[in-house]
Design an enzyme around this catalytic site. Structure first.
Site, PDB file in Angstrom:
ATOM      1  NE  ARG A   1      -2.373   1.171   3.581  1.00  0.00           N
ATOM      2  CZ  ARG A   1      -3.062   1.016   4.708  1.00  0.00           C
ATOM      3  NH1 ARG A   1      -4.370   0.817   4.667  1.00  0.00           N
ATOM      4  NH2 ARG A   1      -2.463   1.060   5.874  1.00  0.00           N
TER       5      ARG A   1
ATOM      6  NE  ARG B   1       4.622  27.580   1.800  1.00  0.00           N
ATOM      7  CZ  ARG B   1       3.692  28.155   1.027  1.00  0.00           C
ATOM      8  NH1 ARG B   1       4.034  29.073   0.151  1.00  0.00           N
ATOM      9  NH2 ARG B   1       2.422  27.797   1.137  1.00  0.00           N
TER      10      ARG B   1
ATOM     11  CG  HIS C   1       1.822  25.920  -3.940  1.00  0.00           C
ATOM     12  ND1 HIS C   1       2.358  27.094  -3.454  1.00  0.00           N
ATOM     13  CD2 HIS C   1       0.692  25.697  -3.216  1.00  0.00           C
ATOM     14  CE1 HIS C   1       1.595  27.562  -2.484  1.00  0.00           C
ATOM     15  NE2 HIS C   1       0.574  26.730  -2.308  1.00  0.00           N
TER      16      HIS C   1
ATOM     17  CE  LYS D   1      -2.246   4.279   7.002  1.00  0.00           C
ATOM     18  NZ  LYS D   1      -3.414   4.877   7.642  1.00  0.00           N
TER      19      LYS D   1
ATOM     20  CD  GLU E   1     -12.004   5.810   5.553  1.00  0.00           C
ATOM     21  OE1 GLU E   1     -11.343   4.774   5.736  1.00  0.00           O
ATOM     22  OE2 GLU E   1     -11.644   6.723   4.789  1.00  0.00           O
TER      23      GLU E   1
ATOM     24  CG  LEU F   1      -6.753   3.669   3.814  1.00  0.00           C
ATOM     25  CD1 LEU F   1      -5.869   4.384   2.795  1.00  0.00           C
ATOM     26  CD2 LEU F   1      -6.119   3.761   5.194  1.00  0.00           C
TER      27      LEU F   1
HETATM   28  N1  PDD Z   1      -5.224   4.563  10.370  1.00  0.00           N
HETATM   29  N2  PDD Z   1      -9.315   4.393   7.398  1.00  0.00           N
HETATM   30  C1  PDD Z   1      -8.540   5.431   7.779  1.00  0.00           C
HETATM   31  C2  PDD Z   1      -8.978   6.814   7.426  1.00  0.00           C
HETATM   32  C3  PDD Z   1      -7.342   5.188   8.482  1.00  0.00           C
HETATM   33  O1  PDD Z   1      -6.569   6.219   8.833  1.00  0.00           O
HETATM   34  C4  PDD Z   1      -6.978   3.856   8.817  1.00  0.00           C
HETATM   35  C5  PDD Z   1      -5.717   3.544   9.564  1.00  0.00           C
HETATM   36  C6  PDD Z   1      -7.830   2.815   8.417  1.00  0.00           C
HETATM   37  C7  PDD Z   1      -7.508   1.360   8.701  1.00  0.00           C
HETATM   38  O2  PDD Z   1      -6.425   0.935   7.920  1.00  0.00           O
HETATM   39  P1  PDD Z   1      -5.440  -0.239   8.408  1.00  0.00           P
HETATM   40  O3  PDD Z   1      -6.298  -1.411   8.679  1.00  0.00           O
HETATM   41  O4  PDD Z   1      -4.517  -0.428   7.271  1.00  0.00           O
HETATM   42  O5  PDD Z   1      -4.748   0.252   9.655  1.00  0.00           O
HETATM   43  C8  PDD Z   1      -8.988   3.118   7.700  1.00  0.00           C
HETATM   44  C9  PDD Z   1      -3.962   4.423  11.042  1.00  0.00           C
HETATM   45  C10 PDD Z   1      -3.925   3.301  12.000  1.00  0.00           C
HETATM   46  C11 PDD Z   1      -3.573   5.757  11.652  1.00  0.00           C
HETATM   47  O6  PDD Z   1      -3.806   6.765  10.990  1.00  0.00           O
HETATM   48  O7  PDD Z   1      -3.031   5.790  12.749  1.00  0.00           O
END
Ligand code: PDD
Length: 287
Positions: free
Chosen positions: A52, A100, A102, A149, A182, A207
């Site tokens: 990922r 800096r 963009h 992420k 989520e 995510l």
């Molecule tokens: N967060 N959705 C969001 C918005 C997240 O930030 C996360 C994880 C998940 C779950 O993903 P995973 O199973 O891969 O941890 C879903 C991490 C833990 C964090 O930001 O600390």
């Protein structure tokens, strides 16, 4: 024993670890991250987390800071130096340091990399599993690339703070049609009245959690059907069980949403079964 962080090629005391003021992660949230669980002295689902990471970097056209095998060595060494047996590592890669502007820095600007590791409070986690957690619902005000992420987590931080001020531990994002998305840092699941595990398809504004993906393998082992479909807030409020998943917590049962009791107000048996089966099914990598 001092905590140790890895920062751009060096292992340094956590308290002395710094990045440059013109790091693009600091100025533009121009970076991505991963959080990965460590349990019983092994790394959980490392391959999926690094896959990922690769996708997130590719989507934003950020270069890997080092080769994948080298990064695995750094992760292991950071965990070893911090004596983590039950906890997590955090890694962050940004587009690097540049004056800096963009637009992207000149080609060849090295990406920045930080890896930290810490032990987590197992008794606090056990308490949440035993009692369940409370959540609130909030409108989703994030950008539409939440499949990446990225470290741009201001809306998530605001939502979690809102949850905290309401006496809850998680905020659940709802889309403009009243459908569940989520959590601020978790994926959301329900057990519907047919006993199926239901979660939103990962193609639509969430995510693709690694825990979520591995839970499919767990469900197959338990003989439970997973249905990826949209579900409404109303359905969630009446569900047999509601729970949230993330690498930091596997799955926490939710017993109250917006001040109303859900799932009879008690942690359900499905989330417990999943939690118990998860570690056996997940990939385990030695530190
Ligand atoms: N967060 N959705 C969001 C918005 C997240 O930030 C996360 C994880 C998940 C779950 O993903 P995973 O199973 O891969 O941890 C879903 C991490 C833990 C964090 O930001 O600390």
């Amino acid at each position: 024993m001092p905590r140790i962080a890895y920062v751009n090629g060096r292992y340094v005391r956590h308290s002395d670890a710094t990045v440059h003021i013109e790091d693009r992660g600091y100025q533009f949230a121009d970076g991505v991250y991963e959080v990965c669980e460590v349990r019983h002295g092994v790394i959980v689902d490392l391959t999926r987390h690094l896959d990922r990471l690769n996708r997130s970097l590719g989507e934003l056209r950020i270069a890997w800071p080092m080769t994948r095998p080298a990064l695995i060595l750094v992760i292991r060494e950071t965990l070893r130096r911090n004596h983590v047996r039950n906890g997590l590592f955090y890694l962050q890669v940004t587009r690097g340091v540049a004056r800096r502007d963009h637009v992207f820095p000149p080609a060849g600007t090295p990406s920045s990399i930080v890896v930290t590791a810490k032990s987590t409070d197992q008794s606090a986690i056990a308490k949440k599993n035993a009692n369940g957690i409370k959540a609130i619902t909030v409108r989703d005000n994030r950008w539409d690339r939440v499949d990446i992420k990225s470290v741009g987590l201001l809306p998530n931080a605001m939502a979690r703070q809102q949850a905290k001020e309401a006496g809850a531990q998680e905020a659940i994002y709802i889309d403009q049609n009243g459908m569940v998305k989520e959590g601020a840092a978790t994926n959301v699941w329900i057990v519907d009245h047919d006993g199926n595990l239901v979660t939103r398809p990962a193609e639509h504004g969430i995510l693709r959690g690694i825990t979520r993906t591995t839970l499919k393998d767990v469900a197959a082992k338990l003989g439970v059907t997973i249905v990826e479909r949209f579900f409404s807030v109303e359905e969630m409020m009446k569900a047999r069980e509601v729970f949230i998943t993330a690498a930091t917590s596997i799955c926490f049962p939710v017993v109250s949403i917006d001040g109303e009791t859900v799932a009879n107000g008690h942690p359900g048996s499905m989330s417990q079964k999943i939690r118990e089966a998860f570690f056996d099914v997940a990939e385990k990598t030695a530190i």
